[in-house]
Write a protein that holds these residues in place. Structure first.
Motif, PDB file in Angstrom:
ATOM      1  N   GLN A   9      35.692  60.340  32.436  1.00  0.00           N
ATOM      2  CA  GLN A   9      35.192  59.139  31.804  1.00  0.00           C
ATOM      3  C   GLN A   9      34.254  59.543  30.668  1.00  0.00           C
ATOM      4  N   HIS A  53      34.259  46.417  37.628  1.00  0.00           N
ATOM      5  CA  HIS A  53      35.642  46.888  37.661  1.00  0.00           C
ATOM      6  C   HIS A  53      36.649  45.808  37.312  1.00  0.00           C
ATOM      7  N   CYS A 113      25.972  63.084  38.636  1.00  0.00           N
ATOM      8  CA  CYS A 113      27.243  63.310  37.953  1.00  0.00           C
ATOM      9  C   CYS A 113      28.223  64.021  38.861  1.00  0.00           C
ATOM     10  N   ARG A 145      32.644  61.690  36.307  1.00  0.00           N
ATOM     11  CA  ARG A 145      31.869  60.481  36.032  1.00  0.00           C
ATOM     12  C   ARG A 145      30.380  60.732  36.143  1.00  0.00           C
ATOM     13  N   TYR A 155      26.725  58.543  37.057  1.00  0.00           N
ATOM     14  CA  TYR A 155      26.217  57.338  37.712  1.00  0.00           C
ATOM     15  C   TYR A 155      24.695  57.260  37.568  1.00  0.00           C
ATOM     16  N   ARG A 213      27.993  52.854  37.097  1.00  0.00           N
ATOM     17  CA  ARG A 213      28.724  53.838  36.314  1.00  0.00           C
ATOM     18  C   ARG A 213      28.191  53.841  34.889  1.00  0.00           C
ATOM     19  N   ASP A 265      29.420  54.874  32.086  1.00  0.00           N
ATOM     20  CA  ASP A 265      30.330  54.478  31.013  1.00  0.00           C
ATOM     21  C   ASP A 265      30.512  52.967  30.926  1.00  0.00           C
ATOM     22  N   ARG A 266      29.969  52.223  31.882  1.00  0.00           N
ATOM     23  CA  ARG A 266      30.045  50.756  31.844  1.00  0.00           C
ATOM     24  C   ARG A 266      28.723  50.109  31.443  1.00  0.00           C
ATOM     25  N   VAL A 308      30.501  55.048  46.221  1.00  0.00           N
ATOM     26  CA  VAL A 308      31.628  54.852  45.314  1.00  0.00           C
ATOM     27  C   VAL A 308      32.973  55.176  45.953  1.00  0.00           C
ATOM     28  N   SER A 322      34.022  61.315  44.295  1.00  0.00           N
ATOM     29  CA  SER A 322      34.313  59.893  44.153  1.00  0.00           C
ATOM     30  C   SER A 322      35.548  59.473  44.935  1.00  0.00           C
TER      31      SER A 322
END
Length: 332
Positions: A139, A166, A182, A186, A188, A203, A205-206, A235, A262
């Motif tokens: 990601q 999601h 990490c 990903r 977090y 997350r 990246d979100r 997760v 994950s």
């Protein structure tokens, strides 16, 4: 009391670890008087370290970016090389780099002169790396975002951001950030959600920050001593309605080559077996994930998963029965 040279190094370390310090707080940490702190700050300035001072009761000392890179650390070329390397590692989730690279990057970029920041930005923007792909696509996270999150954790400063879940829905969040965690794929953020009055894992990246951030807060007791295990459980298992425990017929070390943090939590059982605690949206989806691992296994719980596996086996068997044989004729 520390000798002057040792005390200067300790003072520099404190200034790098925190955005701003009061003179009284530094004096207390160093075991000296505020007057000695002022003299030591002047010595650091003479060495080229850009220590800024704000007068008044609410003032303090802050290590900033100067016109020149502070001496005895890195020259310009070394600083650019290190910054680019740390940004590349953080942005591509290289296994083993971990949170340490983000903390180091935050410290380095704090004192980089503007001209060197431009060089680092140009190199990372206009360079296309050709790296060995991870087992699953990593990601992509903006290293600047990771630095911003790490800085807020370091300074105990509230964060405001828009979070995409999601399902693609956006919510506004105000949190007290604690740590970045990490995996090889990903990143977090573990934080206390102010509005929900509970710990949450986000997350990275979100996350889309919505400054300004602040105010500062008193750090809370973390939700677990082992935050990596805490995030892995959240997760990979706790977030799903369908959960299972499997016995894998291989060692935990071998299974870890296929099962990431994950994907589930591994627990060594014997030299040749281990337990996997995992989850998915449904048991049928879980069956697919299990088959894709390619590892011999047996179901410990729930027993309903056995029925889903039998259904998948029967479906695959019927598909094979209908497949044409080598002569081109369908099997009876």
């Amino acid at each position: 009391m520390l000798e002057t040279s040792a005390r200067l190094l300790r003072l520099l370390s404190l200034l790098q670890a925190h955005r701003e310090w009061s003179g009284a707080a530094l004096a207390d940490r160093l075991g000296v008087t505020p007057r000695t702190v002022r003299r030591d700050v002047e010595r650091l300035r003479e060495l080229g370290y850009p220590v800024h001072a704000t007068p008044g009761t609410g003032g303090g000392y802050q290590l900033g970016a100067g016109a020149e890179l502070p001496p005895l650390l890195l020259d310009d070329e070394e600083a650019v090389a290190v910054a680019v390397g740390l940004r590349t590692a953080a942005g591509h989730g290289i296994e083993g780099i971990g949170e340490t690279s983000v903390r180091a990057l935050a410290k380095l970029e704090q004192v980089l002169p503007h001209r060197l920041r431009r060089r680092v930005s140009a190199l990372t923007t206009f360079t296309v790396p050709m790296l060995r792909p991870a087992p699953q696509p990593a990601q992509q996270v903006d290293p600047a975002l990771l630095g911003e999150l790490a800085g807020a954790c370091r300074d105990s400063e509230r964060l405001r951001f828009t979070y995409r879940d999601h399902n693609g829905s956006d919510t506004r969040r105000t949190v007290e950030p604690h740590r970045l965690v990490c995996t090889e794929r990903r990143w977090y953020l573990v934080a206390w959600d102010v509005d929900r009055a509970d710990w949450r894992t986000f997350r990275a990246d979100r996350i889309t920050p919505t400054p300004p951030h602040g105010p500062r807060f008193a750090p809370r007791t973390p939700p677990a001593d082992d935050l990596a295990a805490y995030v892995a459980k959240g997760v990979s298992t706790a977030a799903y309605e369908a959960r299972a425990v499997l016995r894998l017929h291989t060692s935990a070390a071998e299974a870890a080559q296929v099962v990431g943090p994950s994907d589930g939590m591994l627990e060594a059982e014997t030299e040749s077996t281990c337990l996997l605690r995992t989850g998915a949206a449904t048991l049928d989806v879980l069956v697919i994930h299990i088959l894709l691992m390619g590892i011999e296994f047996e179901v410990v719980e729930p027993r309903e998963l056995d029925e889903r596996i039998r259904s998948a086996r029967d479906l695959l068997s019927r598909a094979l029965d209908r497949s044409p044989d080598r002569s081109g004729r369908s099997s009876p």
